[in-house]
Write a protein that holds these residues in place. Structure first.
Motif, PDB file in Angstrom:
ATOM      1  N   ASP A  46       0.777  -1.137   0.317  1.00  0.00           N
ATOM      2  CA  ASP A  46      -0.329   0.607   0.149  1.00  0.00           C
ATOM      3  C   ASP A  46       1.156   1.228  -0.491  1.00  0.00           C
ATOM      4  OD1 ASP A  46      -2.127  -1.369   0.259  1.00  0.00           O
ATOM      5  OD2 ASP A  46      -2.685  -1.369   2.530  1.00  0.00           O
ATOM      6  N   ALA A  47       1.831   0.865   0.397  1.00  0.00           N
ATOM      7  CA  ALA A  47       2.884   2.857   0.763  1.00  0.00           C
ATOM      8  C   ALA A  47       3.733   2.946  -0.562  1.00  0.00           C
ATOM      9  CB  ALA A  47       3.888   2.465   1.914  1.00  0.00           C
ATOM     10  N   PHE A  48       3.445   1.827  -1.012  1.00  0.00           N
ATOM     11  CA  PHE A  48       4.217   1.875  -2.334  1.00  0.00           C
ATOM     12  C   PHE A  48       4.203   2.055  -3.258  1.00  0.00           C
ATOM     13  CE2 PHE A  48       7.472   1.113   1.034  1.00  0.00           C
ATOM     14  CZ  PHE A  48       8.907   2.664   0.522  1.00  0.00           C
ATOM     15  N   GLN A  49       2.487   1.681  -3.515  1.00  0.00           N
ATOM     16  CA  GLN A  49       1.637   1.534  -4.375  1.00  0.00           C
ATOM     17  C   GLN A  49       1.707   0.530  -6.087  1.00  0.00           C
ATOM     18  OE1 GLN A  49       0.741   5.182  -6.158  1.00  0.00           O
ATOM     19  NE2 GLN A  49      -0.652   6.143  -5.304  1.00  0.00           N
ATOM     20  N   LEU A  50       2.593  -0.799  -4.594  1.00  0.00           N
ATOM     21  CA  LEU A  50       3.475  -1.834  -6.103  1.00  0.00           C
ATOM     22  C   LEU A  50       2.724  -2.274  -7.223  1.00  0.00           C
ATOM     23  CD1 LEU A  50       5.489  -3.679  -3.471  1.00  0.00           C
ATOM     24  CD2 LEU A  50       6.354  -2.295  -4.674  1.00  0.00           C
ATOM     25  N   GLU A  51       1.140  -2.095  -7.028  1.00  0.00           N
ATOM     26  CA  GLU A  51       0.132  -2.467  -7.938  1.00  0.00           C
ATOM     27  C   GLU A  51       0.530  -1.911  -9.012  1.00  0.00           C
ATOM     28  OE1 GLU A  51      -4.263  -4.632  -9.175  1.00  0.00           O
ATOM     29  OE2 GLU A  51      -3.208  -4.286  -7.109  1.00  0.00           O
ATOM     30  N   GLU A  52       0.021  -1.044  -9.081  1.00  0.00           N
ATOM     31  CA  GLU A  52       0.648   0.302  -9.956  1.00  0.00           C
ATOM     32  C   GLU A  52       1.837   0.197 -10.316  1.00  0.00           C
ATOM     33  OE1 GLU A  52      -0.933   1.301  -7.085  1.00  0.00           O
ATOM     34  OE2 GLU A  52      -3.030   1.548  -7.210  1.00  0.00           O
ATOM     35  N   MET A  53       2.726   0.144 -10.004  1.00  0.00           N
ATOM     36  CA  MET A  53       4.043  -0.069 -10.263  1.00  0.00           C
ATOM     37  C   MET A  53       4.414  -0.704 -11.117  1.00  0.00           C
ATOM     38  SD  MET A  53       7.466  -0.401  -8.331  1.00  0.00           S
ATOM     39  CE  MET A  53       7.350   0.773  -7.232  1.00  0.00           C
ATOM     40  N   ILE A  54       3.513  -2.310 -11.179  1.00  0.00           N
ATOM     41  CA  ILE A  54       3.603  -3.019 -12.092  1.00  0.00           C
ATOM     42  C   ILE A  54       2.891  -3.593 -12.960  1.00  0.00           C
ATOM     43  CG2 ILE A  54       3.961  -5.949 -11.070  1.00  0.00           C
ATOM     44  CD1 ILE A  54       4.748  -5.512  -8.373  1.00  0.00           C
ATOM     45  N   ALA A  55       1.188  -3.792 -12.650  1.00  0.00           N
ATOM     46  CA  ALA A  55       0.995  -3.688 -13.309  1.00  0.00           C
ATOM     47  C   ALA A  55       0.826  -3.869 -14.764  1.00  0.00           C
ATOM     48  CB  ALA A  55      -0.457  -4.114 -12.352  1.00  0.00           C
ATOM     49  N   PRO A  56       1.072  -2.327 -15.287  1.00  0.00           N
ATOM     50  CA  PRO A  56       0.710  -2.117 -16.606  1.00  0.00           C
ATOM     51  C   PRO A  56       1.837  -2.808 -17.167  1.00  0.00           C
ATOM     52  CG  PRO A  56       0.633  -0.360 -15.084  1.00  0.00           C
ATOM     53  CD  PRO A  56       0.838  -1.277 -14.415  1.00  0.00           C
ATOM     54  N   GLY A  57       3.113  -3.061 -17.035  1.00  0.00           N
ATOM     55  CA  GLY A  57       4.383  -3.759 -18.312  1.00  0.00           C
ATOM     56  C   GLY A  57       3.547  -4.928 -17.710  1.00  0.00           C
ATOM     57  N   LEU A  58       2.985  -5.791 -17.327  1.00  0.00           N
ATOM     58  CA  LEU A  58       3.060  -6.982 -17.166  1.00  0.00           C
ATOM     59  C   LEU A  58       1.630  -7.693 -17.831  1.00  0.00           C
ATOM     60  CD1 LEU A  58       3.642  -8.407 -13.601  1.00  0.00           C
ATOM     61  CD2 LEU A  58       5.396  -8.439 -14.902  1.00  0.00           C
ATOM     62  N   ARG A  59       0.812  -6.777 -17.694  1.00  0.00           N
ATOM     63  CA  ARG A  59       0.180  -6.805 -18.278  1.00  0.00           C
ATOM     64  C   ARG A  59       0.166  -6.523 -20.167  1.00  0.00           C
ATOM     65  NH1 ARG A  59      -3.821  -3.898 -14.471  1.00  0.00           N
ATOM     66  NH2 ARG A  59      -4.651  -4.758 -13.698  1.00  0.00           N
ATOM     67  N   ASN A  60       1.194  -5.542 -20.497  1.00  0.00           N
ATOM     68  CA  ASN A  60       1.724  -5.591 -21.839  1.00  0.00           C
ATOM     69  C   ASN A  60       2.292  -6.534 -22.028  1.00  0.00           C
ATOM     70  OD1 ASN A  60       0.300  -2.891 -22.097  1.00  0.00           O
ATOM     71  ND2 ASN A  60       2.837  -1.785 -21.645  1.00  0.00           N
ATOM     72  N   LYS A  61       3.021  -7.387 -21.598  1.00  0.00           N
ATOM     73  CA  LYS A  61       4.046  -8.504 -21.941  1.00  0.00           C
ATOM     74  C   LYS A  61       2.976  -9.537 -22.256  1.00  0.00           C
ATOM     75  CE  LYS A  61       6.635 -11.835 -19.712  1.00  0.00           C
ATOM     76  NZ  LYS A  61       5.623 -13.183 -20.258  1.00  0.00           N
ATOM     77  N   ALA A  62       1.873  -9.418 -21.305  1.00  0.00           N
ATOM     78  CA  ALA A  62       1.210 -11.023 -21.704  1.00  0.00           C
ATOM     79  C   ALA A  62      -0.134 -10.634 -23.107  1.00  0.00           C
ATOM     80  CB  ALA A  62       0.177 -10.908 -20.470  1.00  0.00           C
ATOM     81  N   ALA A  63      -0.246  -9.664 -23.418  1.00  0.00           N
ATOM     82  CA  ALA A  63      -0.817  -9.301 -24.622  1.00  0.00           C
ATOM     83  C   ALA A  63       0.186  -9.721 -26.044  1.00  0.00           C
ATOM     84  CB  ALA A  63      -0.986  -7.923 -24.176  1.00  0.00           C
ATOM     85  N   ASP A  64       1.598  -9.531 -25.283  1.00  0.00           N
ATOM     86  CA  ASP A  64       2.339  -9.879 -27.047  1.00  0.00           C
ATOM     87  C   ASP A  64       2.095 -11.079 -26.768  1.00  0.00           C
ATOM     88  OD1 ASP A  64       2.543  -7.186 -27.276  1.00  0.00           O
ATOM     89  OD2 ASP A  64       4.599  -7.355 -25.561  1.00  0.00           O
ATOM     90  N   HIS A  65       1.632 -12.226 -25.243  1.00  0.00           N
ATOM     91  CA  HIS A  65       2.512 -13.275 -25.576  1.00  0.00           C
ATOM     92  C   HIS A  65       0.640 -14.458 -24.613  1.00  0.00           C
ATOM     93  CE1 HIS A  65       6.164 -13.295 -26.440  1.00  0.00           C
ATOM     94  NE2 HIS A  65       6.513 -12.548 -25.573  1.00  0.00           N
ATOM     95  N   PRO A  66      -0.263 -14.202 -25.390  1.00  0.00           N
ATOM     96  CA  PRO A  66      -1.812 -14.394 -24.804  1.00  0.00           C
ATOM     97  C   PRO A  66      -1.808 -16.077 -24.931  1.00  0.00           C
ATOM     98  CG  PRO A  66      -2.627 -13.478 -27.283  1.00  0.00           C
ATOM     99  CD  PRO A  66      -0.548 -13.643 -27.007  1.00  0.00           C
TER     100      PRO A  66
END
Length: 275
Positions: A46-66
């Motif tokens: 919560d303090a470092f907003q890790l989900e906001e830091m991590i999720a966008p890049g991982l979703r982009n990568k997953a879209a490349d290899h669906p």
């Protein structure tokens, strides 16, 4: 001489302040077991907003290899795993006040990073992102009662039947196992029996037995039928990090939970997934 970047130095300052204020007072409770390390990890998220830091890049990568994680690529963007400097800052500052808490965090992230690197879009969204954001607890399970961490001597096995993979065996001394939500279980798929049934002579298989044992990680979620865990093991140190056994009795998981291509050469696949 190595120096951290300005961003990494700034993170060091902020994270040190957080650990001094929020973690260090909890260390006696973490060591005695009255405070959950996973509650502290969620507070850190919560303090470092890790989900906001991590999720966008991982979703982009997953879209490349669906379709699957058989490409075996590494995360190219989106989070700590993409930046060794940031990961080192997190590890050293948390370990400075609680090495056990650091072990919980890094073991969980090791599980999440492997799923992110090799899983399909569904696994990335449902499991990798929550684990890497410290919303779910992950564990990375290789060590076995009779073979330690010798991957090619492991007895935990998996067989593929249609759209399912069925796993049986056990693991021991696994960090986070007593409380994990997501289990990354290393297992072998042994093709030697199939060769014998096909009539291949003992002479031709004698030198290739170890090469026939393909080693792969399989993702299993807490609640799967046939999966159980033991209580935390009493140990001399790292008391803040719960360590335990995992028992697998004909656990059925979908085929996409096997991370990798069973047709690849065994040693190459094992070295890649373990790395």
């Amino acid at each position: 001489m190595f120096e951290f970047s300005e961003t990494e130095q700034a993170l060091t300052t902020v994270l040190r302040q957080f650990c001094d204020r929020e973690v260090e007072p909890l260390v006696p409770g973490l060591e005695s077991g009255t405070v959950s390390p996973f509650d502290v990890m969620r507070k850190l998220s919560d303090a470092f907003q890790l989900e906001e830091m991590i999720a966008p890049g991982l979703r982009n990568k997953a879209a490349d290899h669906p379709s699957s994680g058989q490409a075996g690529g590494q995360m190219e963007e989106g989070g700590l795993s993409a930046n060794p400097g940031l990961a080192a800052v997190f590890a050293k500052e948390i370990a400075r006040v609680s090495p056990g808490l650091c072990l919980c965090l890094t073991a969980s992230m090791g599980c999440g990073s492997t799923i992110a690197a090799k899983g399909d879009a569904d696994l990335v969204e449902r499991l990798a992102i929550p684990v890497l954001a410290l919303r779910k607890v992950g564990c990375w399970a290789l060590t076995e009662p009779g073979s330690g961490s010798d991957a090619f001597a492991m007895r935990t096995t998996a067989r593929i039947e249609g759209d399912e993979v069925i796993v049986s065996g056990s693991k021991t001394f696994i960090s986070n196992a007593p409380a994990a939500d997501v289990f990354l279980i290393y297992t072998r798929i042994d093709d030697t029996a199939g060769d014998k049934q096909a009539g291949v002579g003992a002479r031709s298989t004698a030198g290739s037995g170890r090469e026939k044992q393909r080693i792969f990680p399989i993702v299993i979620e807490r609640g799967a039928r046939g999966l159980s865990t033991g209580p935390p093991i009493e140990k001399m140190g790292m008391h803040a990090s719960p360590t335990g056994d995992i028992f697998l009795d004909e656990v059925h998981v979908p085929r996409n939970h096997l991370l990798g291509d069973p047709e690849r050469p065994a040693r190459a696949a094992a070295e890649e997934t373990l790395a």
